[in-house]
Design a protein around this motif. Structure first.
Motif, mmCIF file in Angstrom:
data_model
loop_
_atom_site.group_PDB
_atom_site.id
_atom_site.type_symbol
_atom_site.label_atom_id
_atom_site.label_comp_id
_atom_site.label_asym_id
_atom_site.label_seq_id
_atom_site.Cartn_x
_atom_site.Cartn_y
_atom_site.Cartn_z
ATOM 1 N N LEU A 46 -12.926 21.518 30.731
ATOM 2 C CA LEU A 46 -13.371 21.222 29.377
ATOM 3 C C LEU A 46 -13.991 19.829 29.312
ATOM 4 O O LEU A 46 -13.536 18.900 29.982
ATOM 5 C CB LEU A 46 -12.188 21.299 28.409
ATOM 6 N N GLU A 47 -15.025 19.705 28.498
ATOM 7 C CA GLU A 47 -15.698 18.422 28.291
ATOM 8 C C GLU A 47 -15.786 18.150 26.795
ATOM 9 O O GLU A 47 -16.373 18.946 26.054
ATOM 10 C CB GLU A 47 -17.096 18.432 28.902
ATOM 11 N N TRP A 48 -15.225 17.022 26.365
ATOM 12 C CA TRP A 48 -15.349 16.632 24.968
ATOM 13 C C TRP A 48 -16.760 16.095 24.727
ATOM 14 O O TRP A 48 -17.231 15.225 25.459
ATOM 15 C CB TRP A 48 -14.321 15.551 24.644
ATOM 16 N N MET A 49 -17.411 16.629 23.700
ATOM 17 C CA MET A 49 -18.795 16.244 23.433
ATOM 18 C C MET A 49 -18.906 15.199 22.327
ATOM 19 O O MET A 49 -19.738 14.300 22.394
ATOM 20 C CB MET A 49 -19.616 17.467 23.052
ATOM 21 N N GLY A 50 -18.092 15.354 21.306
ATOM 22 C CA GLY A 50 -18.173 14.421 20.192
ATOM 23 C C GLY A 50 -17.367 14.929 19.015
ATOM 24 O O GLY A 50 -16.818 16.031 19.051
ATOM 25 N N ALA A 51 -17.317 14.103 17.976
ATOM 26 C CA ALA A 51 -16.510 14.434 16.810
ATOM 27 C C ALA A 51 -17.089 13.802 15.553
ATOM 28 O O ALA A 51 -17.838 12.809 15.627
ATOM 29 C CB ALA A 51 -15.081 13.953 17.005
ATOM 30 N N ILE A 52 -16.728 14.391 14.424
ATOM 31 C CA ILE A 52 -17.035 13.806 13.129
ATOM 32 C C ILE A 52 -15.743 13.765 12.331
ATOM 33 O O ILE A 52 -14.970 14.719 12.332
ATOM 34 C CB ILE A 52 -18.139 14.607 12.398
ATOM 35 N N THR A 53 -15.495 12.628 11.684
ATOM 36 C CA THR A 53 -14.249 12.488 10.952
ATOM 37 C C THR A 53 -14.374 12.994 9.522
ATOM 38 O O THR A 53 -15.472 13.313 9.048
ATOM 39 C CB THR A 53 -13.802 11.021 10.904
ATOM 40 N N TYR A 54 -13.248 13.010 8.848
ATOM 41 C CA TYR A 54 -13.207 13.529 7.479
ATOM 42 C C TYR A 54 -14.061 12.712 6.517
ATOM 43 O O TYR A 54 -14.414 13.203 5.437
ATOM 44 C CB TYR A 54 -11.758 13.591 6.992
ATOM 45 N N VAL A 55 -14.424 11.482 6.898
ATOM 46 C CA VAL A 55 -15.303 10.671 6.049
ATOM 47 C C VAL A 55 -16.728 10.616 6.608
ATOM 48 O O VAL A 55 -17.568 9.884 6.094
ATOM 49 C CB VAL A 55 -14.764 9.239 5.864
ATOM 50 N N ILE A 102 -8.625 12.081 16.825
ATOM 51 C CA ILE A 102 -9.323 12.603 17.998
ATOM 52 C C ILE A 102 -8.362 12.490 19.174
ATOM 53 O O ILE A 102 -8.202 11.425 19.757
ATOM 54 C CB ILE A 102 -10.617 11.825 18.277
ATOM 55 N N PRO A 103 -7.701 13.595 19.523
ATOM 56 C CA PRO A 103 -6.705 13.539 20.591
ATOM 57 C C PRO A 103 -7.297 13.126 21.934
ATOM 58 O O PRO A 103 -8.474 13.314 22.194
ATOM 59 C CB PRO A 103 -6.180 14.978 20.648
ATOM 60 N N THR A 104 -6.454 12.585 22.786
ATOM 61 C CA THR A 104 -6.885 12.216 24.128
ATOM 62 C C THR A 104 -6.694 13.351 25.115
ATOM 63 O O THR A 104 -7.237 13.313 26.219
ATOM 64 C CB THR A 104 -6.130 10.982 24.618
ATOM 65 N N ALA A 105 -5.914 14.347 24.734
ATOM 66 C CA ALA A 105 -5.673 15.504 25.600
ATOM 67 C C ALA A 105 -6.032 16.784 24.857
ATOM 68 O O ALA A 105 -5.782 16.911 23.664
ATOM 69 C CB ALA A 105 -4.214 15.542 26.039
#
Length: 122
Positions: A46-55, A102-105
């Motif tokens: 698995l590769e984390w690509m990115g995230a958007i937060t609730y704000v 944003i979890p690390t695992a």
């Protein structure tokens, strides 16, 4: 909370992968939540690509930052991924996932979509 990915399964090289994740029985704006895109190429991890937060703050994997863009439409309870200038190396199962921060695992993510296969090929 349920997540469901949608988007085209086949994209040509140099074009853009555009995927949407629809969140049901929950809200994108839940305090402290973040919404992520993760992918798994064939035979790889698995590769984390990115995230958007609730704000609406965004964070990206440095290796993809120049090509990836994540946005959200709170009125539709959807968030999206756009990945430009794709090559066959971008072929993967793409997942949306979410939860607190944003979890690390990867096993710390609370919510997962079922994943959608995207193949980059001419």
């Amino acid at each position: 909370v349920q997540l469901q990915e949608s988007g085209p399964g086949l994209v040509k090289p140099s074009q853009t992968i555009s995927l949407t994740c629809t969140v049901s029985s929950g809200s994108l704006t839940t305090t402290d939540h973040a919404w992520n895109w993760i992918r798994q190429p064939p035979g790889k991890g698995l590769e984390w690509m990115g995230a958007i937060t609730y704000v609406g703050s965004t964070f990206y994997n440095p290796s993809l930052e120049s090509r990836a863009s994540i946005s959200m439409d709170a009125s539709k309870n959807q968030f999206s991924l756009h990945l430009t200038s794709v090559t066959p190396e971008d072929t993967a199962v793409y997942y949306c996932a979410g939860g607190n921060g944003i979890p690390t695992a990867f096993d710390e993510y609370i919510y997962w979509g079922q994943g959608t296969q995207v193949t980059v090929s001419s």
